[in-house]
Design a protein around this motif. Sequence first.
Motif, PDB file in Angstrom:
ATOM      1  N   LEU A 115       0.913  -1.163  -0.287  1.00  0.00           N
ATOM      2  CA  LEU A 115       0.169  -0.309  -0.054  1.00  0.00           C
ATOM      3  C   LEU A 115       0.724   1.380   0.133  1.00  0.00           C
ATOM      4  O   LEU A 115       0.841   2.138  -0.959  1.00  0.00           O
ATOM      5  CB  LEU A 115      -0.770  -0.035   1.368  1.00  0.00           C
ATOM      6  N   GLY A 171       1.087   4.191  -2.993  1.00  0.00           N
ATOM      7  CA  GLY A 171       0.479   5.021  -2.933  1.00  0.00           C
ATOM      8  C   GLY A 171       1.513   6.344  -3.321  1.00  0.00           C
ATOM      9  O   GLY A 171       1.143   7.507  -3.789  1.00  0.00           O
ATOM     10  N   VAL A 207      -5.752   5.024  -3.805  1.00  0.00           N
ATOM     11  CA  VAL A 207      -5.366   3.981  -2.592  1.00  0.00           C
ATOM     12  C   VAL A 207      -6.689   3.523  -2.056  1.00  0.00           C
ATOM     13  O   VAL A 207      -6.519   1.923  -1.383  1.00  0.00           O
ATOM     14  CB  VAL A 207      -4.527   5.178  -1.539  1.00  0.00           C
ATOM     15  N   ILE A 256      -7.088   0.125  -4.190  1.00  0.00           N
ATOM     16  CA  ILE A 256      -5.861  -0.705  -3.464  1.00  0.00           C
ATOM     17  C   ILE A 256      -6.388  -1.440  -2.371  1.00  0.00           C
ATOM     18  O   ILE A 256      -6.295  -2.095  -2.307  1.00  0.00           O
ATOM     19  CB  ILE A 256      -4.406   0.469  -3.665  1.00  0.00           C
ATOM     20  N   ILE A 257      -6.892  -0.290  -1.426  1.00  0.00           N
ATOM     21  CA  ILE A 257      -6.935  -0.911  -0.050  1.00  0.00           C
ATOM     22  C   ILE A 257      -8.559  -1.917  -0.010  1.00  0.00           C
ATOM     23  O   ILE A 257      -7.944  -3.173   0.490  1.00  0.00           O
ATOM     24  CB  ILE A 257      -7.199   0.170   0.747  1.00  0.00           C
TER      25      ILE A 257
END
Length: 464
Positions: A125, A129, A300, A303-304
């Motif tokens: 992450l 990020g 992000v 992605i999380i």
Amino acid sequence: MHEPTLLRFLKGKIISPQGLENLSTYGYHGVDHSFFGNLVLNHYWNWAVQKLPMWLAPNILTVLGLLCNIVGYLVIAVYSPSFSEEVPRWSFFVAAALIFAYQTLDNLDGKQARRTKSSSPLGELMDHGCDALSVILFSMIVGASIRIGAHLVFYSAVAGFIPFYAAHWEEYFSGSLVLGKFNGPTEAQLIFIVILIAGGIGGPDMWITPLNASGTFRLHHILFIVTLAMAVPTLIQNMIKVYKVIHGRDTSFIDSLMYLAPVFMFVFLILALINTSALLTTNPHLSLHTLGLIFAFITVRLIIHRVVKEPADLFHYIFIALALASINSIASFASGHEFIPEPIVLYILFGLSFVQFAFLAVGGANQLASYLHIHIFRIPNPPLASSSDSGHVRSPPLLGTNSSSHQRSHPNSPMQIHTPPDITESGGHAGDMPETTGLLSRNNNNNNEENVKIHNHQSYLSWT
């Protein structure tokens, strides 16, 4: 009782309790087919990682890489307030060196994580990020160096936003980040470096050389057109891959396209804002940084959601502020009367964007570190370096641990991933995890590349 998402976010609980539990099945799978990376740079990266001390945490390398891009931007931006001024030659070389440093660190962090047995979802992450934040920085650095002007820098950034988000959208459905033979993390960044070095050698006027009699079409316009042209086939390629992944499953391709809604909603709103205001004339740098922060946030978040296997958001609250700013701009443009002064709107929007991303970054990092029982910027018990170590680890660790010789689980660690004893990485770009998840099989081809097949991969469609 179910806690509202916004309230949980404000408390710093970025990931839901169920999402944290889903981390027990987390595994990273990525392949880098970069032509120049595999031909040349990977040998350099494998050599460089051996020079790093074993106590150096991978996330430090990740953040240092981002700082390189920030400094590279500042070196050029201070001389180019509107992205069209002449920039001193030395700044071209400094910016080029810093982009190369970023690229190196972006590849060393994953190798260092495997080498020190400290791979984790947090590393992935943080890596992605910082990459998301760098999209706008690259556009601004290169745009200022070729003197293309704020508006074309903006459109260049949009041409970077869409394929970057689409790549992670593809990974959301496929479970694998596949970088092609010509990709952004390697070849595109090398092109940026070449452009900067060429400008340093040829001088600040090189890229504004007229190509027609009227002088309206210049050399830098060719670079701009190529940038826009590359974004379209990249997006189409992502769509084709997702279509192949979900073909025959109990989810339609149209449903999968819905998860592109955030980035296209974002692009629509910023186009409306920028094209009906003077923000890029009066405050070009702050305007672009604001848009870059919003883009990094929505990326992000996607992605999380992939990492924790939860449904991705189709809407973000920051879009409300962005829509209000756009409405104010459109109304002022249509009526010829300014309702709320643009600088005030921009400062508020920047403040909201900065605080929002800060909450996401700090809250998410602390939450993951706490749940996984790891340190963000420290390796408590680093393993001893091997004399033949090149960033490859023969026994990947259990997530959330820093074991050096045996796969021992932290007493309180919720995560265990069991892998065969001879798994190594074939990429190194995306995140800190080796290409492993669950039970794996390994097959070496004639080029000694690793082909890892996932046997127990669960489709992310089951959470969407």
